[in-house]
Design a protein around this motif. Structure first.
Motif, PDB file in Angstrom:
ATOM      1  N   LEU A  67      -8.175-105.432  25.387  1.00 50.29           N
ATOM      2  CA  LEU A  67      -9.634-105.534  25.309  1.00 50.29           C
ATOM      3  C   LEU A  67     -10.357-104.195  25.324  1.00 50.29           C
ATOM      4  O   LEU A  67     -11.574-104.149  25.138  1.00 50.29           O
ATOM      5  CB  LEU A  67     -10.151-106.370  26.498  1.00 50.29           C
ATOM      6  CG  LEU A  67      -9.923-107.874  26.431  1.00 50.29           C
ATOM      7  CD1 LEU A  67     -10.449-108.529  27.704  1.00 50.29           C
ATOM      8  CD2 LEU A  67     -10.647-108.464  25.235  1.00 50.29           C
ATOM      9  N   MET A  70     -11.027-102.531  27.940  1.00 49.33           N
ATOM     10  CA  MET A  70     -11.915-102.553  29.103  1.00 49.33           C
ATOM     11  C   MET A  70     -11.088-102.354  30.374  1.00 49.33           C
ATOM     12  O   MET A  70      -9.885-102.630  30.399  1.00 49.33           O
ATOM     13  CB  MET A  70     -12.673-103.881  29.199  1.00 49.33           C
ATOM     14  CG  MET A  70     -11.776-105.086  29.453  1.00 49.33           C
ATOM     15  SD  MET A  70     -12.621-106.511  30.146  1.00 49.33           S
ATOM     16  CE  MET A  70     -12.784-106.027  31.848  1.00 49.33           C
ATOM     17  N   ASN A  95     -10.488-103.542  33.993  1.00 49.12           N
ATOM     18  CA  ASN A  95     -10.732-104.699  34.855  1.00 49.12           C
ATOM     19  C   ASN A  95     -10.685-104.265  36.320  1.00 49.12           C
ATOM     20  O   ASN A  95      -9.646-104.323  36.972  1.00 49.12           O
ATOM     21  CB  ASN A  95      -9.673-105.776  34.572  1.00 49.12           C
ATOM     22  CG  ASN A  95      -9.866-106.991  35.451  1.00 49.12           C
ATOM     23  OD1 ASN A  95     -10.947-107.214  35.989  1.00 49.12           O
ATOM     24  ND2 ASN A  95      -8.821-107.778  35.598  1.00 49.12           N
ATOM     25  N   GLU A 148     -11.418-114.258  33.653  1.00 53.17           N
ATOM     26  CA  GLU A 148     -11.537-113.995  32.209  1.00 53.17           C
ATOM     27  C   GLU A 148     -12.432-115.012  31.541  1.00 53.17           C
ATOM     28  O   GLU A 148     -13.290-114.656  30.715  1.00 53.17           O
ATOM     29  CB  GLU A 148     -10.133-114.022  31.586  1.00 53.17           C
ATOM     30  CG  GLU A 148     -10.079-113.533  30.135  1.00 53.17           C
ATOM     31  CD  GLU A 148     -10.450-114.586  29.112  1.00 53.17           C
ATOM     32  OE1 GLU A 148     -10.971-114.225  28.039  1.00 53.17           O
ATOM     33  OE2 GLU A 148     -10.256-115.792  29.392  1.00 53.17           O
ATOM     34  N   ALA A 153     -16.284-114.744  33.471  1.00 55.81           N
ATOM     35  CA  ALA A 153     -17.007-113.462  33.553  1.00 55.81           C
ATOM     36  C   ALA A 153     -16.885-112.615  32.295  1.00 55.81           C
ATOM     37  O   ALA A 153     -17.878-112.015  31.850  1.00 55.81           O
ATOM     38  CB  ALA A 153     -16.496-112.673  34.766  1.00 55.81           C
ATOM     39  N   TYR A 154     -15.687-112.536  31.727  1.00 59.67           N
ATOM     40  CA  TYR A 154     -15.476-111.587  30.628  1.00 59.67           C
ATOM     41  C   TYR A 154     -15.620-112.209  29.243  1.00 59.67           C
ATOM     42  O   TYR A 154     -16.129-111.566  28.331  1.00 59.67           O
ATOM     43  CB  TYR A 154     -14.098-110.938  30.754  1.00 59.67           C
ATOM     44  CG  TYR A 154     -13.928-110.132  32.023  1.00 59.67           C
ATOM     45  CD1 TYR A 154     -14.978-109.407  32.553  1.00 59.67           C
ATOM     46  CD2 TYR A 154     -12.697-110.089  32.687  1.00 59.67           C
ATOM     47  CE1 TYR A 154     -14.827-108.675  33.720  1.00 59.67           C
ATOM     48  CE2 TYR A 154     -12.541-109.357  33.848  1.00 59.67           C
ATOM     49  CZ  TYR A 154     -13.607-108.645  34.365  1.00 59.67           C
ATOM     50  OH  TYR A 154     -13.463-107.926  35.511  1.00 59.67           O
ATOM     51  N   ARG A 155     -15.184-113.450  29.065  1.00 61.54           N
ATOM     52  CA  ARG A 155     -15.245-114.027  27.720  1.00 61.54           C
ATOM     53  C   ARG A 155     -16.675-114.145  27.193  1.00 61.54           C
ATOM     54  O   ARG A 155     -16.911-113.847  26.016  1.00 61.54           O
ATOM     55  CB  ARG A 155     -14.539-115.394  27.677  1.00 61.54           C
ATOM     56  CG  ARG A 155     -14.408-115.912  26.253  1.00 61.54           C
ATOM     57  CD  ARG A 155     -13.647-117.203  26.161  1.00 61.54           C
ATOM     58  NE  ARG A 155     -12.252-117.048  26.545  1.00 61.54           N
ATOM     59  CZ  ARG A 155     -11.348-118.017  26.429  1.00 61.54           C
ATOM     60  NH1 ARG A 155     -11.709-119.191  25.907  1.00 61.54           N
ATOM     61  NH2 ARG A 155     -10.110-117.826  26.810  1.00 61.54           N
ATOM     62  N   ARG A 193     -17.692-110.945  25.401  1.00 58.89           N
ATOM     63  CA  ARG A 193     -16.684-110.403  24.487  1.00 58.89           C
ATOM     64  C   ARG A 193     -17.297-109.464  23.440  1.00 58.89           C
ATOM     65  O   ARG A 193     -16.718-108.439  23.111  1.00 58.89           O
ATOM     66  CB  ARG A 193     -15.963-111.565  23.811  1.00 58.89           C
ATOM     67  CG  ARG A 193     -14.734-111.221  23.002  1.00 58.89           C
ATOM     68  CD  ARG A 193     -13.595-110.709  23.852  1.00 58.89           C
ATOM     69  NE  ARG A 193     -13.293-111.530  24.997  1.00 58.89           N
ATOM     70  CZ  ARG A 193     -12.585-112.656  24.970  1.00 58.89           C
ATOM     71  NH1 ARG A 193     -12.131-113.118  23.837  1.00 58.89           N
ATOM     72  NH2 ARG A 193     -12.304-113.307  26.077  1.00 58.89           N
ATOM     73  N   LYS A 240     -19.911-102.208  25.920  1.00 56.43           N
ATOM     74  CA  LYS A 240     -18.873-101.982  26.931  1.00 56.43           C
ATOM     75  C   LYS A 240     -19.458-101.725  28.309  1.00 56.43           C
ATOM     76  O   LYS A 240     -18.827-102.021  29.323  1.00 56.43           O
ATOM     77  CB  LYS A 240     -17.990-100.810  26.497  1.00 56.43           C
ATOM     78  CG  LYS A 240     -17.109-101.154  25.309  1.00 56.43           C
ATOM     79  CD  LYS A 240     -16.181-100.019  24.973  1.00 56.43           C
ATOM     80  CE  LYS A 240     -15.271-100.416  23.807  1.00 56.43           C
ATOM     81  NZ  LYS A 240     -14.367 -99.323  23.406  1.00 56.43           N
ATOM     82  N   VAL A 272     -19.825-104.936  30.156  1.00 56.91           N
ATOM     83  CA  VAL A 272     -18.539-105.451  30.643  1.00 56.91           C
ATOM     84  C   VAL A 272     -18.091-104.651  31.864  1.00 56.91           C
ATOM     85  O   VAL A 272     -17.581-105.214  32.848  1.00 56.91           O
ATOM     86  CB  VAL A 272     -17.477-105.370  29.529  1.00 56.91           C
ATOM     87  CG1 VAL A 272     -16.150-105.936  30.019  1.00 56.91           C
ATOM     88  CG2 VAL A 272     -17.946-106.115  28.293  1.00 56.91           C
ATOM     89  N   THR A 286     -20.072-105.710  34.834  1.00 59.22           N
ATOM     90  CA  THR A 286     -19.604-107.039  35.248  1.00 59.22           C
ATOM     91  C   THR A 286     -18.296-106.953  36.024  1.00 59.22           C
ATOM     92  O   THR A 286     -18.106-107.638  37.034  1.00 59.22           O
ATOM     93  CB  THR A 286     -19.419-107.932  34.013  1.00 59.22           C
ATOM     94  OG1 THR A 286     -20.658-108.029  33.323  1.00 59.22           O
ATOM     95  CG2 THR A 286     -18.954-109.326  34.407  1.00 59.22           C
ATOM     96  N   ALA A 287     -17.386-106.104  35.553  1.00 57.63           N
ATOM     97  CA  ALA A 287     -16.099-105.941  36.243  1.00 57.63           C
ATOM     98  C   ALA A 287     -16.301-105.430  37.667  1.00 57.63           C
ATOM     99  O   ALA A 287     -15.658-105.914  38.614  1.00 57.63           O
ATOM    100  CB  ALA A 287     -15.209-104.981  35.458  1.00 57.63           C
TER     101      ALA A 287
END
Length: 300
Positions: A32, A34, A36, A87, A90-92, A95, A99, A102, A105-106
């Protein structure tokens, strides 16, 4: 010389634990692009899952290989489910977002898990169940090969070989590498990127679960913030080896473990945690892509 060999063994054992956690960072980044940051907190939840399941099953005072295997399987399942939920929820949805969104959010998910852990598990440290007996298998002079070190190294090697087999010898591993290279082209070839990304989170989180049991076995004290420092060191190990590169993550973790052990032995334990940040600064200045990473220009 014998002291040096003993520290070498301890460093490899520590590096094996870092490698299991660093592989989760590098796998997600490889697919991804990204970081995590919640990965280290998945590791924390895995440790508490092992703690409570051991008490529930009545095996907390029954050390042995079967106890170790049972707790590893349980934590792998729990961490996999948690990684999948993170995933999916929170992440999908982000997508195709910038960045920075994301990344924030992480960090938010990481903080949520840490403070939720304090509410659910309590802020006080807990003693991890006695998974195995620690004893000297054999010794040469002052050099001792202990059962904990052999177990950590053995489980770590099996997990890493299993990952290598999955990535390079199976159909789904080929799909993971295809999505990592170009998700759009992979989807044109019949690969479902969403399914592959979810599977990547499952595999990475399950490796964190294995690491949580090994750490709990060797350092039997767990708390809701236990993932912060070890997660940072594993992340630095992934960057050191070249984040996104599986072999690089293992190499970086071994260097990290050995360096930390040598600093404690021959310099001062005060610098133990500062070492990780020092290595991160040096790598970012002189070799940002890491030891085995490839430098690429990103268009903005």
């Amino acid at each position: 010389m014998q002291d040096f060999v003993q520290h070498l063994i301890n460093g490899v054992s520590l590096g094996s634990i870092y490698a299991l956690i660093a592989l989760g960072y590098t796998m997600v980044y490889g697919i991804l692009k990204m970081i995590n940051f919640a990965h280290s907190d998945v590791y924390m939840v895995g440790a508490f899952a092992a703690y409570y399941f051991a008490r529930w099953l009545g095996i907390e005072n029954n050390p042995g290989f079967s106890t170790l295997l049972t707790l590893i399987v349980i934590t792998m399942i729990c961490c996999s489910l948690l990684g999948l939920v993170i995933e999916r929820l929170a992440y999908r949805p982000l997508r195709n977002s910038p960045k920075l969104n994301v990344l924030i959010t992480a960090i938010g998910v990481s903080l949520f898990l840490q403070y939720s852990g304090q509410v659910v598990f309590g802020a006080d440290p807990k003693v991890f169940p006695e998974v195995m007996k620690d004893f000297v298998i054999f010794s040469i002079g002052v050099v001792e090969i202990r059962s904990f070190d052999v177990t950590v190294l053995g489980v770590g090697i099996v997990a890493m070989l299993g990952l290598q087999f999955l990535l390079f010898k199976t159909k789904i591993g080929r799909a993971m590498r295809a999505v990592s290279a170009n998700p759009m082209v992979a989807s044109l070839m019949g690969v479902n990127p969403d399914r592959i990304i979810a599977f990547t989170f499952i595999v990475g989180s399950s490796l964190a679960g294995v690491g949580s049991v090994l750490v709990g076995m060797k350092y039997p004290k767990i708390d809701p913030l236990m993932g912060m420092m070890i997660g940072m060191k594993a992340f630095v190990a992934a960057v050191l080896g070249g984040i996104g590169n599986v072999g690089g993550a293992v190499l970086g973790a071994m260097i990290m473990g050995l360096s930390e052990e040598m600093v404690v032995a021959y310099l001062s334990s005060t610098y133990r945690d500062a070492l990780a940040f020092g290595i991160l600064i040096v790598i970012l200045i002189f070799k940002p892509a890491g030891l085995l990473g490839k430098y690429s220009v990103e268009k903005v």
